[in-house]
Structure formats: C-alpha cells, structure tokens
Design a protein around this motif. Structure first.
Motif, PDB file in Angstrom:
ATOM      1  N   VAL A   8      -7.273   9.623  50.933  1.00  9.70           N
ATOM      2  CA  VAL A   8      -6.283   9.792  51.991  1.00  9.70           C
ATOM      3  C   VAL A   8      -6.510   8.683  53.018  1.00  9.70           C
ATOM      4  CG1 VAL A   8      -5.434  11.266  53.850  1.00  9.70           C
ATOM      5  CG2 VAL A   8      -6.108  12.284  51.664  1.00  9.70           C
ATOM      6  N   ASP A   9      -5.507   7.840  53.193  1.00  9.90           N
ATOM      7  CA  ASP A   9      -5.608   6.729  54.140  1.00  9.90           C
ATOM      8  C   ASP A   9      -4.741   7.005  55.366  1.00  9.90           C
ATOM      9  OD1 ASP A   9      -7.279   5.391  52.422  1.00  9.90           O
ATOM     10  OD2 ASP A   9      -5.673   4.167  51.541  1.00  9.90           O
ATOM     11  N   VAL A  10      -5.190   6.538  56.502  1.00  4.47           N
ATOM     12  CA  VAL A  10      -4.461   6.731  57.756  1.00  4.47           C
ATOM     13  C   VAL A  10      -4.321   5.385  58.457  1.00  4.47           C
ATOM     14  CG1 VAL A  10      -4.432   7.877  60.002  1.00  4.47           C
ATOM     15  CG2 VAL A  10      -5.385   9.060  58.012  1.00  4.47           C
ATOM     16  N   ARG A  11      -3.122   5.130  58.961  1.00  2.81           N
ATOM     17  CA  ARG A  11      -2.925   3.942  59.783  1.00  2.81           C
ATOM     18  C   ARG A  11      -2.002   4.298  60.936  1.00  2.81           C
ATOM     19  NH1 ARG A  11       1.137   0.037  56.198  1.00  2.81           N
ATOM     20  NH2 ARG A  11       2.960   0.295  57.539  1.00  2.81           N
ATOM     21  N   VAL A  12      -2.068   3.486  61.989  1.00  5.54           N
ATOM     22  CA  VAL A  12      -1.244   3.713  63.166  1.00  5.54           C
ATOM     23  C   VAL A  12      -0.484   2.436  63.486  1.00  5.54           C
ATOM     24  CG1 VAL A  12      -1.226   4.259  65.629  1.00  5.54           C
ATOM     25  CG2 VAL A  12      -2.794   5.472  64.089  1.00  5.54           C
ATOM     26  N   ASP A  13       0.833   2.542  63.616  1.00  7.65           N
ATOM     27  CA  ASP A  13       1.693   1.423  64.000  1.00  7.65           C
ATOM     28  C   ASP A  13       2.459   1.832  65.246  1.00  7.65           C
ATOM     29  OD1 ASP A  13       1.553  -0.458  61.457  1.00  7.65           O
ATOM     30  OD2 ASP A  13       1.820   1.587  60.710  1.00  7.65           O
ATOM     31  N   GLY A  14       1.998   1.381  66.405  1.00  9.45           N
ATOM     32  CA  GLY A  14       2.653   1.776  67.648  1.00  9.45           C
ATOM     33  C   GLY A  14       2.560   3.277  67.836  1.00  9.45           C
ATOM     34  N   VAL A  16       3.647   5.596  65.866  1.00 12.81           N
ATOM     35  CA  VAL A  16       3.816   6.333  64.612  1.00 12.81           C
ATOM     36  C   VAL A  16       2.572   6.195  63.743  1.00 12.81           C
ATOM     37  CG1 VAL A  16       5.215   6.612  62.527  1.00 12.81           C
ATOM     38  CG2 VAL A  16       6.309   5.964  64.686  1.00 12.81           C
ATOM     39  N   GLY A  17       2.039   7.330  63.309  1.00 11.84           N
ATOM     40  CA  GLY A  17       0.941   7.325  62.352  1.00 11.84           C
ATOM     41  C   GLY A  17       1.471   7.544  60.948  1.00 11.84           C
ATOM     42  N   THR A  18       0.775   6.992  59.970  1.00 11.35           N
ATOM     43  CA  THR A  18       1.124   7.193  58.569  1.00 11.35           C
ATOM     44  C   THR A  18      -0.084   7.726  57.824  1.00 11.35           C
ATOM     45  OG1 THR A  18       2.768   5.406  58.565  1.00 11.35           O
ATOM     46  CG2 THR A  18       1.926   6.113  56.425  1.00 11.35           C
ATOM     47  N   VAL A  19       0.106   8.813  57.104  1.00  8.77           N
ATOM     48  CA  VAL A  19      -0.932   9.384  56.239  1.00  8.77           C
ATOM     49  C   VAL A  19      -0.493   9.129  54.798  1.00  8.77           C
ATOM     50  CG1 VAL A  19      -2.162  11.464  55.548  1.00  8.77           C
ATOM     51  CG2 VAL A  19      -1.522  11.135  57.946  1.00  8.77           C
ATOM     52  N   LEU A  20      -1.343   8.422  54.057  1.00  9.46           N
ATOM     53  CA  LEU A  20      -1.011   8.003  52.701  1.00  9.46           C
ATOM     54  C   LEU A  20      -1.889   8.729  51.695  1.00  9.46           C
ATOM     55  CD1 LEU A  20       0.569   5.864  50.897  1.00  9.46           C
ATOM     56  CD2 LEU A  20      -1.533   4.488  51.067  1.00  9.46           C
ATOM     57  N   LEU A  21      -1.264   9.484  50.782  1.00 12.29           N
ATOM     58  CA  LEU A  21      -1.977  10.060  49.644  1.00 12.29           C
ATOM     59  C   LEU A  21      -2.230   8.927  48.661  1.00 12.29           C
ATOM     60  CD1 LEU A  21       0.196  13.269  49.192  1.00 12.29           C
ATOM     61  CD2 LEU A  21      -1.919  13.017  50.506  1.00 12.29           C
ATOM     62  N   ASN A  22      -3.501   8.621  48.383  1.00 15.33           N
ATOM     63  CA  ASN A  22      -3.817   7.358  47.714  1.00 15.33           C
ATOM     64  C   ASN A  22      -4.618   7.553  46.429  1.00 15.33           C
ATOM     65  OD1 ASN A  22      -3.807   4.602  47.366  1.00 15.33           O
ATOM     66  ND2 ASN A  22      -5.482   4.214  48.792  1.00 15.33           N
ATOM     67  N   ARG A  23      -3.999   8.273  45.486  1.00 13.09           N
ATOM     68  CA  ARG A  23      -4.515   8.352  44.110  1.00 13.09           C
ATOM     69  C   ARG A  23      -3.357   8.026  43.151  1.00 13.09           C
ATOM     70  NH1 ARG A  23      -6.825  13.577  42.075  1.00 13.09           N
ATOM     71  NH2 ARG A  23      -8.110  12.282  40.691  1.00 13.09           N
ATOM     72  N   PRO A  24      -2.800   6.836  43.255  1.00 14.06           N
ATOM     73  CA  PRO A  24      -1.584   6.538  42.487  1.00 14.06           C
ATOM     74  C   PRO A  24      -1.764   6.635  40.984  1.00 14.06           C
ATOM     75  CG  PRO A  24      -2.527   4.542  43.448  1.00 14.06           C
ATOM     76  CD  PRO A  24      -3.238   5.689  44.079  1.00 14.06           C
ATOM     77  N   ASP A  25      -2.966   6.370  40.483  1.00 14.84           N
ATOM     78  CA  ASP A  25      -3.185   6.446  39.034  1.00 14.84           C
ATOM     79  C   ASP A  25      -3.168   7.888  38.517  1.00 14.84           C
ATOM     80  OD1 ASP A  25      -3.417   3.718  38.976  1.00 14.84           O
ATOM     81  OD2 ASP A  25      -5.610   3.694  38.984  1.00 14.84           O
ATOM     82  N   TYR A  26      -3.240   8.850  39.437  1.00 14.86           N
ATOM     83  CA  TYR A  26      -3.235  10.271  39.079  1.00 14.86           C
ATOM     84  C   TYR A  26      -2.042  11.008  39.701  1.00 14.86           C
ATOM     85  CZ  TYR A  26      -8.022   9.128  37.764  1.00 14.86           C
ATOM     86  OH  TYR A  26      -9.126   8.542  37.197  1.00 14.86           O
ATOM     87  N   GLY A  27      -0.998  10.269  40.010  1.00 17.49           N
ATOM     88  CA  GLY A  27       0.174  10.884  40.627  1.00 17.49           C
ATOM     89  C   GLY A  27      -0.125  11.480  41.990  1.00 17.49           C
ATOM     90  N   ASN A  28      -1.165  10.943  42.652  1.00 18.77           N
ATOM     91  CA  ASN A  28      -1.599  11.470  43.959  1.00 18.77           C
ATOM     92  C   ASN A  28      -1.885  12.966  43.908  1.00 18.77           C
ATOM     93  OD1 ASN A  28      -1.357   8.897  45.251  1.00 18.77           O
ATOM     94  ND2 ASN A  28       0.855   9.202  45.338  1.00 18.77           N
TER      95      ASN A  28
END
Length: 263
Positions: A8-14, A16-28
């Motif tokens: 699970v990755d988190v980033r902040v742009d101004g 707005v925060g974004t939470v990214l489910l990051n297991r793309p090889d397993y369909g997250n």
C-alpha cells in the motif's frame, strides 16, 4: 500472525492524498497485512491537515479482485482455521467502517476490475470515478463463499433489488451498467482517471474542512446504527461460509484453474 507488507503506497499532491493498492501482479488482492496497512494509511491521512480529500486506486490494470485466495485456504487445524476466518472477516468489516467514518471525502478511482472485497472497497467511498475499462461484481458465490460484509453496504448504496440481483447471480457488470445503476458516479477515459479524481478531490478541498467533517459524521450517524450491526452479522456469515465444503472446493478450483464441482 499478520505478516508485514509494503503493498500500500501513499502520496500527497497539494490538498489531495492518494492511496495506491500496489500488488498489480496479483490483481491487488487484499492480504491481511494490506488491510491493516490500508487502515493505517487512512488514519495517517486523517491526521495530515493539508490533505483535504483522498483518492483510493489500484496499480496496473486492476482496482482490486478482493481477498488473497492463498490466505483463505484452510490448513490442517479446522479450529484454528475457523478462528482465523472469523478474525479476517472482522478485519475487513473494521476496514469498511473506518472508510465510512473517515472525516474527509474519499474518492474511488476504479481503474479496472473491482470484484468481491475490491467491490466492497468501492462501496466504502463517498464518490466513485471509474475508467471505461472498469467492472464491478461480487464473485464470492462462484468460489463457494458469501459477500457477507459488503452485501448490506451494497443494499444501502444501490437498493435491495440491485443488491439481490448482483449478490445472488454473482454477476460481474461492465462500467456502463455500474454507472447506470449508480454504483459508478462518473465514467472517464482510462488515461484521464487519476486526473479527474484529483480534480474532484481539489474541488472538495475548497469547502470548509469542519463543514465537510460534520457532513460526513451526519451521513454515517444516519446509517451507522442500522448498518453497523448488519456489517457485523455479515462478517459472521462470511466467516461461516468459508468453513463449508463448497468454499474449500471453490478455492481449490480457482487455484487449479478449473470449474468447481460443487458438493
């Protein structure tokens, strides 16, 4: 024991925060560790004052296919399995409640299939922007189990009739159909998905934070007294369904890439 994860990755742009489910090889697919991380990410962004809205999305071409089937498989100790399945269902319920109670706008950016527990994550969000490549469905009965936790939330969001059709048929519907029945609020081209979600999050950020917080509290208080016990009952049903021979066969068939032979 819940093993640590970095999926699970988190980033902040101004604002707005974004939470990214990051297991793309397993369909997250959601592991127990991912569910804990997702709750932690939501809690951290709650405390981050500059963040006024949060986007939830998936890496790759899938939003989330639900629970990780490898974790759902039973072991050699039936009693231990029952306890684990019960704990997992409660953890997923607690995650959805945390999303519903989150005091800032939560926006799902559905970049691909959102099925089973992944569809439940969509329902936990306040607004849903979906790619034209997205799908939606509760596929649990095709694996011999029940969408117990998300089922009551689906009925709340879309109505009892829509919920009955989707849950009983285990049908996965296209983005256009999900939009027509109000599960996806807006459809955009795939390459514009995050940009549109960010635009909406930035629009939310122009409102007074306290007013938004009180609005979200009102929304949850309106439904929480009824929906909370329903989610708890659903967690019990979901855990019970995993103890059946049908669930054992469904998970085995999925792992082996064959059609299930129901007992």
């Amino acid at each position: 024991m819940i093993m640590p994860s970095d999926a699970v990755d988190v980033r902040v742009d101004g604002p707005v925060g974004t939470v990214l489910l990051n297991r793309p090889d397993y369909g997250n697919a959601l592991t127990r560790a991912m569910m804990a991380e997702l709750r932690q990410a939501i809690g951290d962004l709650h405390l981050e004052k500059r963040v006024r809205a949060v986007i939830l999305t998936g890496a790759g071409d899938t939003f989330c296919v639900g629970r990780d089937l490898a974790e759902l498989a039973g072991g050699d100790d039936p009693l231990a399995d029952m306890a684990r399945w019960g704990a997992e269902a409660e953890e997923y319920r607690d995650l959805l409640v945390a999303m519903l109670e989150f005091p800032k706008p939560l926006i799902a950016a559905v970049n691909g299939p959102a099925t089973a527990g992944g569809a439940g994550l969509v329902l936990g969000c306040d607004a849903v922007i979906a790619s034209d490549q997205a799908t939606f469905g509760f596929t649990e009965p095709k694996r011999g189990s029940v969408a117990g936790v998300a089922g009551p939330l689906l009925a709340h969001r879309a109505g009892a009739g829509v919920a009955a059709r989707l849950l009983v048929t285990a049908t996965t519907i296209a983005a256009a159909e999900a939009h027509r029945i109000g599960l996806y609020h807006e459809l955009v081209a795939h390459n514009l998905l995050w940009a549109r979600a960010f635009e909406l999050g930035s629009e939310c950020a122009t409102a007074a934070p306290q007013a938004v917080m009180l609005t979200k509290r009102l929304l949850y208080d309106t439904i929480g007294e009824v929906l909370g016990p329903q989610l708890t009952s659903g967690a019990a049903v979901s855990a019970t369904s995993r103890t059946t021979d049908s669930a054992k066969e469904g998970i085995a068939a999925e792992a082996e890439g064959r059609a299930p032979e129901w007992p």
